[in-house]
Design an enzyme around this catalytic site. Structure first.
Site, PDB file in Angstrom:
ATOM      1  N   ARG A 109      73.188 -47.420 164.416  1.00  0.00           N
ATOM      2  CA  ARG A 109      72.667 -46.898 165.688  1.00  0.00           C
ATOM      3  C   ARG A 109      71.758 -45.712 165.419  1.00  0.00           C
ATOM      4  NH1 ARG A 109      77.019 -44.503 168.660  1.00  0.00           N
ATOM      5  NH2 ARG A 109      76.021 -42.501 168.280  1.00  0.00           N
TER       6      ARG A 109
ATOM      7  N   GLU B 107      69.594 -38.570 164.999  1.00  0.00           N
ATOM      8  CA  GLU B 107      70.334 -38.940 163.791  1.00  0.00           C
ATOM      9  C   GLU B 107      70.384 -40.454 163.681  1.00  0.00           C
ATOM     10  OE1 GLU B 107      74.312 -37.478 163.982  1.00  0.00           O
ATOM     11  OE2 GLU B 107      74.823 -38.636 165.763  1.00  0.00           O
TER      12      GLU B 107
ATOM     13  N   ASN C 231      73.167 -43.434 162.522  1.00  0.00           N
ATOM     14  CA  ASN C 231      74.589 -43.662 162.270  1.00  0.00           C
ATOM     15  C   ASN C 231      74.791 -44.947 161.480  1.00  0.00           C
ATOM     16  OD1 ASN C 231      75.901 -41.542 164.271  1.00  0.00           O
ATOM     17  ND2 ASN C 231      74.239 -42.545 165.377  1.00  0.00           N
TER      18      ASN C 231
ATOM     19  N   SER D  27      79.656 -46.257 167.610  1.00  0.00           N
ATOM     20  CA  SER D  27      80.518 -46.653 168.725  1.00  0.00           C
ATOM     21  C   SER D  27      79.769 -46.862 170.034  1.00  0.00           C
ATOM     22  CB  SER D  27      81.609 -45.594 168.922  1.00  0.00           C
ATOM     23  OG  SER D  27      81.024 -44.348 169.237  1.00  0.00           O
TER      24      SER D  27
ATOM     25  N   LYS E 102      73.427 -36.573 156.745  1.00  0.00           N
ATOM     26  CA  LYS E 102      72.319 -35.769 157.288  1.00  0.00           C
ATOM     27  C   LYS E 102      71.354 -35.348 156.180  1.00  0.00           C
ATOM     28  CE  LYS E 102      74.186 -35.903 161.366  1.00  0.00           C
ATOM     29  NZ  LYS E 102      75.356 -36.714 161.041  1.00  0.00           N
TER      30      LYS E 102
ATOM     31  N   LYS F 286      73.399 -28.789 160.792  1.00  0.00           N
ATOM     32  CA  LYS F 286      74.223 -29.991 160.777  1.00  0.00           C
ATOM     33  C   LYS F 286      74.909 -30.187 159.428  1.00  0.00           C
ATOM     34  CE  LYS F 286      71.770 -32.744 164.229  1.00  0.00           C
ATOM     35  NZ  LYS F 286      71.297 -34.111 164.539  1.00  0.00           N
TER      36      LYS F 286
ATOM     37  N   GLU G 286      80.277 -37.151 160.910  1.00  0.00           N
ATOM     38  CA  GLU G 286      80.040 -37.974 162.091  1.00  0.00           C
ATOM     39  C   GLU G 286      81.167 -37.719 163.078  1.00  0.00           C
ATOM     40  OE1 GLU G 286      77.256 -39.448 162.281  1.00  0.00           O
ATOM     41  OE2 GLU G 286      76.722 -39.213 160.177  1.00  0.00           O
ATOM     42  N   GLY G 287      80.967 -38.217 164.306  1.00  0.00           N
ATOM     43  CA  GLY G 287      82.057 -38.170 165.281  1.00  0.00           C
ATOM     44  C   GLY G 287      81.931 -37.098 166.334  1.00  0.00           C
TER      45      GLY G 287
ATOM     46  N   ARG H 183      73.953 -41.792 176.401  1.00  0.00           N
ATOM     47  CA  ARG H 183      74.954 -40.737 176.604  1.00  0.00           C
ATOM     48  C   ARG H 183      74.269 -39.571 177.286  1.00  0.00           C
ATOM     49  NH1 ARG H 183      77.094 -39.769 170.657  1.00  0.00           N
ATOM     50  NH2 ARG H 183      74.886 -40.131 170.353  1.00  0.00           N
TER      51      ARG H 183
END
Length: 478
Positions: free
Chosen positions: A129, A144, A146, A151, A308, A366, A370-371, A453
């Site tokens: 993603r 970023e 992923n 998710s 990153k 950063k 992740e998360g 989001r």
């Protein structure tokens, strides 16, 4: 700070208080009855769900930039695939980071181990993603990329229907055409089954690696249920890394066997943060999986390609030519990069520190995590930078902070009391991709869907699972 533009709402707001109360009640019930849900972190109960935070009306997004992101995804899939298979580049790029970041170092040790032994399964599956902020000039910039546990493909696939229902209830059926179709769930699952088909063992299962406690349960289960419904001959099992350590073995041909079941595809929904590894046992389980003949999503080198530090290195002048050959594609990818800076001393880190300290509000720090909930913003940056050693800085990168245009709507959260107010928000678009291949050949490469989001405009982090964002839909405008 950039002067942030304010976008109009998809429909006229505010709503009449009575209409608002009624449509929120319907929206909550729709979400609960269609699985737009999560388990509560504050009142956790295995037997109950609450609706996931959502934005009541869809947020405006420029059609041209949405389509640009969609059309770029297969190029980005190929880029990351090639990065993941470039051992020299990963070693060079992460050399400083693994000296000071224990988690990334542990991942890299697994990578070096399987390289030395010889990689058993050369096929990889990427369910990826790429996340973007739109700018006030209607120009997307990548936040970023992923490569592990990307998710909300499951729940986000429901949101075109959700907002179609809401717009209809509010008398705006004519506006549904501006909500793009979203097949993220089927696209991601189809890719997993394609990988399963390539292995060709009809008795083997797809293994989901999960957390000890799964809050984002619907998003995960939707993948499992979709596979079972549409490919009933394909078995899916769910295990933690601890379970894999306790019940997993490698067979005589390095096939992964967990709880007596042969595994042909491993899909990681956990393993992306230190808290998922309680002891050496979980790291041993991860190594066992990497040594196996199962197709991994992601493989250890794909996981490392999503750090990153790699993202920052790819933005250096001339680097993209190492991984992409088409000049037009290179130009298009360059256009989505924002300013990314190394804090390594030998890469001009001292000058970057000086630049950031002069205007900390213009940057984000950063780490390789992740998360959600890990980044450092604005006024918190100087204290962090000035208390770190030069070596510790290598665990972080710095990125120009992007200030997207502001949209306005009602953000609905479970447990909130009273009528909601209209809030200022910013939205982050995620585009999903799926890719299967070896170092030499890509067999499957698709863009498969999207998510949006949205968070309050004053919030730094926007992760829904982390509790700071809300799910939304893009309402496309020209």
């Amino acid at each position: 700070m950039e002067n942030q533009k304010i976008l109009p709402a998809a429909i006229d707001l505010p709503l009449n208080p009575k209409v608002l109360e009624e449509v929120i009640s319907k929206a909550k019930d729709w979400a609960l009855m269609h699985g737009v849900c999560m388990r509560s972190k504050t009142n956790f109960n295995m037997d109950s769900l609450q609706f996931a935070p959502f934005v009541l009306t869809p947020s405006l997004y420029p059609r041209k930039e949405f389509e640009k992101a969609v059309n770029l995804q297969t190029i980005l899939n190929e880029l990351i695939h090639n990065v993941a298979h470039d051992t020299e580049f990963l070693r060079e790029t992460l050399a400083g980071t693994i000296q000071v970041d224990e988690f990334t170092s542990n991942l890299f040790k697994i990578y070096e181990t399987v390289l030395a032994e010889g990689i058993t399964q050369i096929l990889t599956l990427g369910l990826l993603r790429s996340d973007y902020f739109n700018t006030t000039n209607n120009n997307i910039l990548q936040v970023e990329f992923n490569t592990i546990a990307s998710s909300f493909g499951g729940i986000s696939s429901k949101f075109q229907l959700f907002h179609s229902y809401i717009l209809s209830e509010l008398g705006h059926y004519d506006k549904i055409k501006n909500l793009p179709e979203n097949n993220a769930l089927s696209g991601l699952c189809d890719a997993m089954v394609e990988a399963w088909n390539i292995i060709g063992n009809t008795k083997a299962a797809i293994l989901f690696i999960i957390e000890d406690v799964t809050y984002n349960i619907c998003d995960q289960r939707f993948h499992e249920f979709h596979i079972r419904e549409n490919y009933p001959h394909v078995k899916v099992i769910r295990k933690t890394l601890t379970d894999v350590f306790n019940t997993g073995v490698l067979g005589s041909n390095k096939e992964l066997i967990v709880d007596g079941i042969v595994i042909s595809v491993v899909y990681f929904r956990a393993g992306y943060e230190p808290g998922h590894y309680h002891s050496q046992n979980e790291w041993s389980a991860r190594l066992m999986i990497e040594r196996s003949s199962a197709i991994k999503c992601p493989s250890i080198h794909y996981h490392l390609a999503g750090t990153k530090k790699v993202q920052q290195a790819l933005a250096k002048p001339g680097i993209l030519k190492r991984f992409l050959t088409d000049e037009d594609e290179i130009t298009r990818v360059k256009e989505i990069f924002t300013g990314l800076y190394s804090l390594d001393k030998e890469e001009g880190g001292d000058k970057v520190v000086e630049m950031v300290l002069k205007n900390p509000e213009g940057y984000v720090m950063k780490p390789q995590r992740e998360g959600g909930g890990n980044n450092i913003y604005g006024s918190d940056i100087p204290e962090k930078l000035t208390t770190m050693s030069e070596e510790e800085r290598s665990a972080y990168i710095v990125m120009d902070r992007i200030f997207p245009p502001i949209s306005r709507s009602y953000m609905i959260r479970p447990g909130a009391q009273g009528a909601p107010s209209i809030v200022d928000m910013v939205s982050e678009l995620g585009i999903f991709g799926a890719i299967i291949g070896t170092k030499e050949k890509i067999l499957y490469n698709r863009q498969v869907g999207h998510m949006l989001r949205t968070k309050g405009s004053s919030a730094n982090e926007g992760g829904v699972a982390a509790g700071m964002g809300a799910l939304d839909s893009p309402y496309l405008f020209d």
